[in-house]
Design an enzyme around this catalytic site. Structure first.
Site, short mmCIF file in Angstrom:
data_model
loop_
_atom_site.label_atom_id
_atom_site.label_comp_id
_atom_site.label_asym_id
_atom_site.label_seq_id
_atom_site.Cartn_x
_atom_site.Cartn_y
_atom_site.Cartn_z
CE1 TYR A 270 -4.29 1.62 0.60
CE2 TYR A 270 -2.85 3.26 1.59
CZ TYR A 270 -4.07 2.90 1.07
OH TYR A 270 -5.10 3.82 1.00
CE1 TYR A 362 -10.23 -0.30 1.96
CE2 TYR A 362 -11.82 1.49 2.01
CZ TYR A 362 -11.05 0.59 1.30
OH TYR A 362 -11.11 0.59 -0.07
#
Length: 401
Positions: A270, A362
Site C-alpha cells: 500500500y 480499512y
C-alpha cells in the site's frame, strides 16, 4: 509535483499533430496513421439500397473526418464484433425490468443507440491506454489489466501511479540504514530480523509465518545477500497479475486476482503520499464528504504520519474494504528503520481463487483493529461523517469508519 489534466479534447490534439506532421503514440498518431487510414472504431450503421454502411472514425483523424463506408471495405472483425456487442447490450437493457427484443435487421440506428456505441468505443480505447500506462509505470513483472463491463466510467482523471511512498515536503522516508547483514545464506544468526530483535517473517516456501502485529524486517540494499535471498519478498513487488475492475454494486473500482494466491502470500504494497497526521485530519474531512476512504495511519510506533493514496498510489488504491477480508496488513522495514514510517504490505489470510476480488479491512492498522465501537470514543475533532459499508459480508459492521 502537481499535475493539471490537458483541457484539449483528443480530437483537437490529433488534428494539431496531423497539421504539424507530428507523431504521438499515446493519442494514436503514428507514422502509419499519418500516411494511411486505419479504423479506430465504428460509430453508426444504416442500410441504403440494400447495402450495409458503417460510420467510421479513422485513427488519428478528428471526428469531422468520419465517413460512411460499405461493409465490404471494412477489414476489422474485432471492431465489428465490439459494435454489434455494444448495440445488443444497449437494446437488451431492460426498461422497467423488461428486456427488449434485439432486432438485427434494421435500416438505421436510433441516435441514442449510436451515441451509446460511440461512448463505449471511447471508453474501451481510454481503458486500454490506461492499462498500457499502468504497465509502463509499474516496477514488477506481473501484469495489470483493466475491465469495465458495468457502466461508462473511464479511467480516473486525477490519479497518478507510483511504486513507492511519495513524501510531502519536509518528510524523509529513507533514513536509518547504514549497514546490512553479512550473511552468505540468509537467515543466519546475524541476519536483519534477529539484529532488530525479531524472528524471520518467512518460512522456506517464502510464505509468512509470523502473527499479525509483528513487524517484518527484510534484508536491505547494504546486505551481502543477493536478489534470491529468502528474506527479500515485499521489496520485489507483487508477483501476481491483477485486474482493476468496475464493481456492479456501487463500490466503484475494485481489484481481483487473475491467479490463485496461496495462504500467507505477499500480494501487494500500500503506497501513497506520506503526510502528517494534522494534514490527514484536514483531508479526511473532505474525503468523508465525498464518501471516499484513502487515508492509512502509520501507527505502528506513533500516529505522526499517514499515507494518503487518493491522488498518488498503486493498484492498492482500488482495493475495496471488507469486514471479512482476504488480505491482512503488516508493517515492513527494509531500507528505513524509522519506526514512524513503516512500509505497509498486504498478505493473503487464506487461499484466494483466480477471479476473486481482493479486500482488506480499512479499520485494520497492523495489530490494532479500530472497530466502530472504538470509533465512538474519539474526540469531537476526530469524529467524521460515517460512510456506509457495502461489503456484503455476513459479519459486516455497517460502516467503513
Amino acid at each position: 509535483a502537481w499535475y493539471v489534466p490537458c483541457l484539449a479534447s483528443l480530437e483537437t490534439l490529433q488534428e494539431l499533430c496531423r497539421k504539424e506532421n507530428l507523431t504521438c503514440k499515446s493519442i494514436g498518431i503514428t507514422n502509419r496513421s499519418l500516411k494511411s487510414y486505419e479504423v479506430e472504431y465504428l460509430c453508426d450503421y444504416k442500410v441504403e439500397e440494400g447495402k450495409a454502411y458503417y460510420l467510421v472514425k479513422w485513427k488519428g483523424w478528428p471526428e469531422s473526418s468520419n465517413t460512411w463506408e460499405p461493409r465490404k471495405h471494412l477489414n476489422c472483425p474485432l471492431l465489428l464484433q465490439n459494435f454489434l456487442r455494444d448495440k445488443n447490450e444497449y437494446l437488451s437493457r431492460g426498461r422497467e425490468g423488461k428486456a427488449m427484443k434485439v432486432r438485427n435487421h434494421v435500416k438505421a440506428l436510433k441516435p441514442a443507440i449510436a451515441d451509446y456505441i460511440v461512448k463505449k468505443a471511447k471508453q474501451r480505447i481510454a481503458l486500454q491506454r490506461w492499462k498500457e500506462e499502468l504497465n509502463r509505470k509499474k516496477n514488477h513483472k506481473a501484469m495489470i489489466l483493466v475491465e469495465n463491463t458495468v457502466d461508462l466510467e473511464g479511467p480516473p482523471l486525477d490519479f497518478y501511479y507510483i511504486n513507492e511512498y511519495k513524501p510531502a515536503p519536509g518528510i524523509n522516508v529513507l533514513n536509518g540504514i547504514t549497514t546490512g547483514c553479512e550473511c552468505a545464506d540468509c537467515p543466519a544468526e546475524k541476519c536483519c530480523p534477529k539484529e532488530a530483535g525479531f524472528i524471520l517473517a518467512y518460512n522456506k516456501r517464502k510464505k509468512l509465518k509470523i502473527q499479525p502485529g509483528l513487524p517484518i524486517y527484510e534484508c536491505n540494499s547494504y546486505c551481502r545477500c543477493g536478489p534470491d535471498c529468502p528474506n527479500r519478498i515485499v521489496q520485489k513487488g507483487t508477483p501476481y497479475s491483477l485486474c482493476i475492475f468496475r464493481t456492479n454494486n456501487g463500490r466503484g473500482w475494485g481489484v481481483k486476482t487473475l491467479q490463485k494466491i496461496k495462504t500467507n502470500s505477499f500480494v501487494m504494497e500500500y503506497v501513497g503520499e506520506v503526510i502528517t497526521s494534522e494534514e490527514a485530519e484536514r483531508r479526511g474531512q473532505l474525503y468523508d464528504n465525498q464518501g471516499n476512504t484513502y487515508l492509512f495511519d502509520l501507527d505502528y510506533d506513533s500516529d505522526e504520519f499517514t499515507v494518503d493514496a487518493a491522488r498518488y498510489g498503486n493498484v492498492s488504491h482500488f482495493v475495496n474494504h471488507s469486514c471479512d477480508p482476504n488480505l491482512q496488513v503488516f508493517n515492513v522495514f527494509i531500507d528505513n528503520l524509522d519506526l514512524r514510517l513503516p512500509r505497509i504490505a498486504l498478505f493473503s489470510t487464506r487461499t484466494i481463487k483466480a477471479g476473486e476480488e481482493l479486500t482488506f479491512d480499512y479499520q485494520m492498522k497492523g495489530s490494532i483493529d479500530l472497530t466502530s465501537d472504538s470509533a465512538e470514543g474519539l474526540s469531537p475533532s476526530k469524529k467524521r461523517i460515517r460512510t456506509v459499508c457495502k461489503c456484503g459480508a455476513v459479519c459486516c459492521r455497517g460502516y467503513l469508519n
